[in-house]
Enzyme design. Structure first.
Site, PDB file in Angstrom:
ATOM      1  N   ASP A 198       1.341  -1.442  -0.055  1.00 14.87           N
ATOM      2  CA  ASP A 198      -0.253  -0.101   0.024  1.00 14.87           C
ATOM      3  C   ASP A 198       0.948   1.263  -0.420  1.00 14.87           C
ATOM      4  OD1 ASP A 198      -2.355   1.580   0.003  1.00 14.87           O
ATOM      5  OD2 ASP A 198      -2.089   0.985   2.292  1.00 14.87           O
ATOM      6  N   ILE A 209      -9.715  -0.268   4.183  1.00 13.93           N
ATOM      7  CA  ILE A 209     -10.218  -0.004   5.194  1.00 13.93           C
ATOM      8  C   ILE A 209      -9.060  -0.358   6.122  1.00 13.93           C
ATOM      9  CG2 ILE A 209     -11.345  -0.875   6.779  1.00 13.93           C
ATOM     10  CD1 ILE A 209     -13.227  -2.084   4.535  1.00 13.93           C
TER      11      ILE A 209
END
Length: 309
Positions: free
Chosen positions: A82, A255
């Protein structure tokens, strides 16, 4: 089951009008909670590692934990980097066995973002790894991502087409109003669905990604504050907005904050109510259960990916 890429996951998600949950992981209990939820729900899964997580837990520990999760659960799991900020970190993760990486060149001018993203794509594709790019900038703070509102920019639909065509990315993170962290909106929540519609129309069948998509569940904010926390005015993305986005080409929803809040809230409550307890297995077990509960809720009510494997 070996780790997989998101290629087939996203194709099915796009056609089915649902999204895959991409949950940030930092330790064993968080991974176990996420995976137990996905296994019960028979849902595909992306476990993603940020620069902050790599620094905190060391890459080898996180990789082995995710590999153990795939082996133990039998689920199709993507191991994703990420917000990779440069070619070197993307290369390191690709070489280390990640099946997906994100190169975040959104801070750069358009042409420089294209050049950097294309370089990562070429290296990744030669090794069977998929790549997520980003165009447009989200406001907020999370790990090493710090962008103020003035610097945030929404994704231009025409630029999105050019970016995808010139870089060869497999998915694209876009900015339509979400933001990182627990304080996403000062006023009423707003997502630019008209902009999303235009991007989807210009890139039919292409998987889009929504970052900063935690709902900041009020029950955990209240629990944190009740047991000594100080998180006033936290506000996330309404879940009905996320569900709508999943029917409009958003195939991956990130999330992180919701998991952090759940872990912190439950830990605060447990330790306050059990002041004599000092066995980490007790309170970390409670945290793991809280993560599982949140992830099951997301899979069923937000992502729509329950029973998709």
């Amino acid at each position: 089951m070996p780790l997989v890429t998101s290629k087939e996951m996203f194709k099915k998600a796009y056609e089915g009008g649902y999204a895959i949950g991409a949950f940030n992981v930092n330790n064993m209990e968080i991974i176990q909670g996420i995976v137990e939820a996905a296994k019960e729900e028979r849902a595909p899964l992306i476990l993603q590692v940020s620069a902050g997580a790599r620094k905190y837990a060391k890459p080898v520990y996180l990789k082995k934990l995710v590999e153990a999760a795939a082996e133990d659960s039998g689920l199709p799991i993507v191991l994703h980097l990420d917000h990779g900020e440069d070619f070197e970190i993307c290369k390191a993760c690709i070489d280390d066995g990640f099946t997906s990486v994100m190169i975040d060149g959104s801070r750069l001018p358009f042409e420089e973002n294209i050049a950097l993203t294309k370089r990562v794509v070429e290296y990744a594709h030669e090794r069977g790894v998929v790549v997520e790019g980003e165009l447009g900038r989200l406001a907020g703070v999370e790990d090493n991502v710090k962008v103020n509102e003035r610097e945030a920019t929404f994704t231009d639909p025409d630029q999105a087409v050019e970016f995808v065509e010139r870089t060869g990315v497999d998915s694209l993170a876009i900015a339509i109003g979400t933001s990182h962290g627990a304080y996403k909106f000062k006023g009423e929540p707003y997502l630019d669905f008209e902009r999303l519609k235009k991007i989807t129309e210009k890139l039919p069948g292409f998987p889009l990604v929504l970052h900063g998509a935690s709902s900041v569940l009020p029950e955990y904010v209240e629990m944190c504050n009740k047991y000594g926390g100080d998180i006033p005015g936290a506000k996330g993305v309404p879940e009905e907005m996320l569900r709508k986005a999943a029917t409009m080409g958003i195939c991956k929803i990130n999330i992180d904050t919701d998991l952090r809040l759940a872990v912190t809230a439950v830990l605060r409550k447990y330790l306050a109510e059990n002041p004599a307890e000092f066995d980490p297995r007790k309170y970390l077990g409670e945290a793991r259960n809280a993560v599982k509960k949140v992830v099951q809720h997301k899979i069923r009510n937000v992502l729509g990916c329950s029973g998709k494997i």
